[in-house]
Design a protein around this motif. Structure first.
Motif, PDB file in Angstrom:
ATOM      1  N   VAL A 113      10.086   0.542  80.068  1.00 46.03           N
ATOM      2  CA  VAL A 113       9.181  -0.067  80.920  1.00 46.03           C
ATOM      3  C   VAL A 113       8.105  -0.931  79.984  1.00 46.03           C
ATOM      4  N   ASP A 114       7.619  -2.176  80.482  1.00 43.07           N
ATOM      5  CA  ASP A 114       6.630  -2.663  79.700  1.00 43.07           C
ATOM      6  C   ASP A 114       5.295  -2.120  79.875  1.00 43.07           C
ATOM      7  N   ALA A 115       4.728  -1.485  78.573  1.00 44.99           N
ATOM      8  CA  ALA A 115       3.397  -1.046  78.518  1.00 44.99           C
ATOM      9  C   ALA A 115       2.245  -1.666  79.551  1.00 44.99           C
ATOM     10  N   ARG A 116       2.499  -2.976  79.540  1.00 43.64           N
ATOM     11  CA  ARG A 116       1.634  -3.817  80.145  1.00 43.64           C
ATOM     12  C   ARG A 116       1.698  -3.648  81.737  1.00 43.64           C
ATOM     13  N   LYS A 117       2.872  -3.394  82.173  1.00 41.73           N
ATOM     14  CA  LYS A 117       3.317  -3.361  83.702  1.00 41.73           C
ATOM     15  C   LYS A 117       3.346  -1.892  84.165  1.00 41.73           C
ATOM     16  N   GLY A 118       3.857  -0.984  83.205  1.00 43.90           N
ATOM     17  CA  GLY A 118       3.974   0.240  83.758  1.00 43.90           C
ATOM     18  C   GLY A 118       5.334   0.199  84.714  1.00 43.90           C
ATOM     19  N   VAL A 119       5.301   1.503  85.361  1.00 43.88           N
ATOM     20  CA  VAL A 119       6.425   1.745  86.632  1.00 43.88           C
ATOM     21  C   VAL A 119       6.342   0.765  87.699  1.00 43.88           C
ATOM     22  N   VAL A 120       7.521  -0.012  87.759  1.00 48.71           N
ATOM     23  CA  VAL A 120       7.603  -1.013  88.571  1.00 48.71           C
ATOM     24  C   VAL A 120       8.806  -0.605  89.550  1.00 48.71           C
ATOM     25  N   LEU A 140      12.131   7.915  78.717  1.00 50.20           N
ATOM     26  CA  LEU A 140      11.317   6.878  79.008  1.00 50.20           C
ATOM     27  C   LEU A 140      10.587   6.234  77.911  1.00 50.20           C
ATOM     28  N   ALA A 141      11.210   4.948  77.550  1.00 47.78           N
ATOM     29  CA  ALA A 141      10.769   4.274  76.353  1.00 47.78           C
ATOM     30  C   ALA A 141       9.529   3.185  76.865  1.00 47.78           C
ATOM     31  N   VAL A 142       8.316   3.597  76.710  1.00 46.71           N
ATOM     32  CA  VAL A 142       7.160   2.632  76.796  1.00 46.71           C
ATOM     33  C   VAL A 142       7.059   1.554  75.890  1.00 46.71           C
ATOM     34  N   ASN A 143       7.588   0.437  75.994  1.00 43.75           N
ATOM     35  CA  ASN A 143       8.090  -0.466  75.118  1.00 43.75           C
ATOM     36  C   ASN A 143       6.703  -1.580  75.065  1.00 43.75           C
ATOM     37  N   LYS A 144       6.692  -2.066  73.996  1.00 41.73           N
ATOM     38  CA  LYS A 144       5.608  -3.337  73.702  1.00 41.73           C
ATOM     39  C   LYS A 144       4.242  -2.299  73.835  1.00 41.73           C
ATOM     40  N   ILE A 145       4.370  -1.345  73.199  1.00 40.97           N
ATOM     41  CA  ILE A 145       2.867  -0.576  73.221  1.00 40.97           C
ATOM     42  C   ILE A 145       2.007  -1.302  72.119  1.00 40.97           C
ATOM     43  N   ASP A 146       2.609  -1.996  71.183  1.00 42.26           N
ATOM     44  CA  ASP A 146       1.498  -2.798  70.404  1.00 42.26           C
ATOM     45  C   ASP A 146       0.645  -3.910  71.268  1.00 42.26           C
ATOM     46  N   LEU A 147       1.183  -4.296  72.302  1.00 41.77           N
ATOM     47  CA  LEU A 147       0.481  -5.328  72.989  1.00 41.77           C
ATOM     48  C   LEU A 147      -0.539  -4.621  74.015  1.00 41.77           C
ATOM     49  N   ILE A 148      -0.756  -3.465  73.897  1.00 38.53           N
ATOM     50  CA  ILE A 148      -1.879  -2.890  74.731  1.00 38.53           C
ATOM     51  C   ILE A 148      -2.868  -2.227  73.650  1.00 38.53           C
ATOM     52  N   GLY A 149      -2.549  -2.390  72.527  1.00 40.95           N
ATOM     53  CA  GLY A 149      -3.410  -2.051  71.351  1.00 40.95           C
ATOM     54  C   GLY A 149      -2.999  -0.340  71.079  1.00 40.95           C
ATOM     55  N   LEU A 157      -0.905   7.456  81.450  1.00 47.54           N
ATOM     56  CA  LEU A 157      -0.744   7.365  82.826  1.00 47.54           C
ATOM     57  C   LEU A 157       0.700   7.054  83.044  1.00 47.54           C
ATOM     58  N   ILE A 158       1.288   6.181  82.524  1.00 50.23           N
ATOM     59  CA  ILE A 158       2.635   5.788  82.607  1.00 50.23           C
ATOM     60  C   ILE A 158       3.620   6.986  82.584  1.00 50.23           C
ATOM     61  N   ALA A 159       3.424   7.890  81.675  1.00 48.44           N
ATOM     62  CA  ALA A 159       4.242   8.962  81.345  1.00 48.44           C
ATOM     63  C   ALA A 159       4.216   9.943  82.693  1.00 48.44           C
ATOM     64  N   LYS A 160       2.948  10.143  83.254  1.00 42.90           N
ATOM     65  CA  LYS A 160       2.690  10.959  84.190  1.00 42.90           C
ATOM     66  C   LYS A 160       3.231  10.493  85.447  1.00 42.90           C
ATOM     67  N   GLU A 161       2.965   9.065  85.692  1.00 43.00           N
ATOM     68  CA  GLU A 161       3.564   8.603  86.963  1.00 43.00           C
ATOM     69  C   GLU A 161       5.222   8.685  86.944  1.00 43.00           C
ATOM     70  N   PHE A 162       5.702   8.404  85.814  1.00 40.90           N
ATOM     71  CA  PHE A 162       7.217   8.423  85.773  1.00 40.90           C
ATOM     72  C   PHE A 162       7.841   9.715  85.970  1.00 40.90           C
ATOM     73  N   THR A 163       7.154  10.671  85.387  1.00 38.43           N
ATOM     74  CA  THR A 163       7.539  12.202  85.383  1.00 38.43           C
ATOM     75  C   THR A 163       7.685  12.405  86.759  1.00 38.43           C
ATOM     76  N   VAL A 177      11.924  12.989  78.293  1.00 39.67           N
ATOM     77  CA  VAL A 177      11.087  12.856  77.252  1.00 39.67           C
ATOM     78  C   VAL A 177      10.525  11.097  77.120  1.00 39.67           C
ATOM     79  N   THR A 178       9.412  10.965  76.952  1.00 36.96           N
ATOM     80  CA  THR A 178       8.673   9.811  76.965  1.00 36.96           C
ATOM     81  C   THR A 178       8.159   9.387  75.680  1.00 36.96           C
ATOM     82  N   VAL A 179       8.350   8.204  75.281  1.00 35.25           N
ATOM     83  CA  VAL A 179       8.149   7.834  73.655  1.00 35.25           C
ATOM     84  C   VAL A 179       7.417   6.381  73.676  1.00 35.25           C
ATOM     85  N   PRO A 180       6.303   6.415  73.161  1.00 33.19           N
ATOM     86  CA  PRO A 180       5.623   4.975  73.057  1.00 33.19           C
ATOM     87  C   PRO A 180       6.316   4.224  71.766  1.00 33.19           C
TER      88      PRO A 180
END
Length: 439
Positions: A113-120, A140-149, A157-163, A177-180
């Motif tokens: 998932v794109d960290a800026r968009k979350g679960v879509v 769940l690879a929360v990608n582009k974690i650098d783009l949200i600082g 929040l993304i990990a909780k929603e997806f789980t 397993v969820t990884v930033p």
């Protein structure tokens, strides 16, 4: 010998799946020098300052021109701990059928998932497909974690929603397993990132190297679809009669009692031959030739099974279909069903329901099953098939639906696999979890 892990990637378009795979290949030094040179040249032609690692996976010319993945790309790489076969699947909704293909044999799936968009919407759709296919484990690879600082609260929040969504589909929390990560710069892909001190879990590669692998159960009932009957009739082997194929499930050994289906004839295994000589036993995944004690009428398409727990041949199939064709499925349609090495004619007697992947609800009595839709159907076959439930055996509980006019594949089918839908109380409609975390 290192252990093999079969995995697949999935996610929405532009979430960075190909870049993530390219990063894995690049950082594990699994890229040949000429491949890297080609990528660097292609990247320069596109105006990129550095190598675009996604091009290590996007091999089709049209993909490179569009900058998207439109086919399943298979890649092999290895580390000292484990070998990997990875299927990178496309993200566009119209290519969900390719996700089915890539994930059909996976033991683990990486869902980005794109960290800026979350679960879509496409995230939920892919999760439902993965659950239906029985893929045992999810990352769940929360990608582009650098783009949200590197914001920990957004990640949480993304990990909780997806789980919550994945557990509603039947997954158990310890199978998720969820990884930033940042595939572009390499955060937590192979090397741990200094930018996420709040994350104490494994890097993506560390998890892939250590996650327990759910191998084919060798203690499952023996299943052997016959691919070819070998009768050389030479002076050296005038009476030889062997049955070639691959062990689909379980284990077979010399002296085992077996039954041939659908005929029901019984015999005993006297020899197990391979190109390298005889074996005393063969396990799931091994290609062998079986020699039986009796001269039976066995042909391609028959199933040799253990006597214990042998499937009962049936001409009525209740199954879930992932519809892969642009031509919709209508009640009364005449099709071909390919199960193992056997292909028979079939007719659709009923469209029972179709899955709403977003609401995790089932809509009864659809008029059609359309491209990328998942639905329950009932089929009547011209000949009885010895089928297993998909939840008991992914190999012998699956089948293909084929267009009799042109031989094209129309659908992937799973015998008796329940649609991953919710009850009103939030619990899954399945009597038990679709997948377990394994040992």
């Amino acid at each position: 010998m290192t252990q093999l892990l079969r995995l697949a990637t999935a996610g929405s378009v532009d979430d960075g799946k190909s870049t993530l795979v390219g990063r894995l290949l690049y950082d594990t030094k699994s890229v040949l020098a000429d491949q890297l040179d080609a990528v660097e040249r292609a990247s320069a032609n596109r105006g990129s300052a550095g190598p675009d690692l996604s091009l290590l996976v996007d091999g089709l010319r049209s993909e490179r021109e569009q900058g998207i993945t439109i086919d399943v790309a298979y890649r092999y790489f290895a580390t000292p701990q484990r070998s990997f076969v990875l299927a990178d699947t496309p993200g566009h909704v119209q290519y969900t059928r390719n996700t089915v293909t890539g994930a059909s044999t996976a033991q683990l799936a990486i869902l980005l998932v794109d960290a800026r968009k979350g679960v879509v919407e496409q995230t939920r759709r892919h999760a439902a497909v993965l659950a239906l296919l029985g893929v045992p484990r999810l990352v769940l690879a929360v990608n582009k974690i650098d783009l949200i600082g590197y914001d920990e609260s957004v990640f949480a929040l993304i990990a909780k929603e997806f789980t919550a969504h994945a557990t509603a589909l039947g997954y158990r929390e310890d199978a998720i397993v969820t990884v930033p990560v940042s595939a572009l710069v390499g955060d937590n892909v192979v090397d741990r990132s200094a930018h996420t001190p709040w994350y104490t879990g494994p890097t993506l590669l560390a998890h892939l190297e250590t996650v327990p692998v759910d191998v084919d159960p060798h203690d499952a009932p023996f299943r052997f679809p016959v691919q070819y009957v070998i009768r050389p009739r030479t002076e050296e082997h005038p009476d030889y009669r062997g049955y070639a194929g691959q062990v689909a499930a379980g284990t077979v050994a010399e002296g085992d009692q077996v039954v041939v289906l659908p005929s029901g004839l019984r015999s005993t295994v006297t020899r197990i031959d391979t190109a390298d000589g005889e074996l005393t036993e063969a396990v799931a995944g091994r290609s062998v030739t079986l020699v039986l004690a009796d001269d039976l009428d066995i042909t391609r398409g028959d199933l040799i099974s253990s006597v214990l727990d042998a499937p009962v041949p049936t001409d009525e199939i209740d199954a879930t279909l992932c519809w892969l064709s642009e031509k919709p499925l209508n009640p009364g349609a005449r099709l071909l069903v390919k199960h193992g090495t056997r292909t028979v004619q079939a007719i659709v007697t009923e469209l029972v329901s179709v899955l709403d992947e977003q609401k995790l609800s089932s809509v009864d009595g659809p008029d059609q099953l359309r491209l990328n839709e998942i639905g329950r159907v009932r089929l009547h076959t011209a000949e009885p098939l010895p089928i297993d439930l998909y939840t008991a055996s992914r190999r012998t509980g699956a089948f293909l639906v084929i267009d009799p006019t042109d031989g094209g594949t129309l659908a992937a089918g799973m015998v008796g696999a329940p649609l991953p839908v919710l009850h009103l109380d939030g619990e899954t409609a399945n009597d038990r979890a679709l997948v377990s975390p394994g040992p």
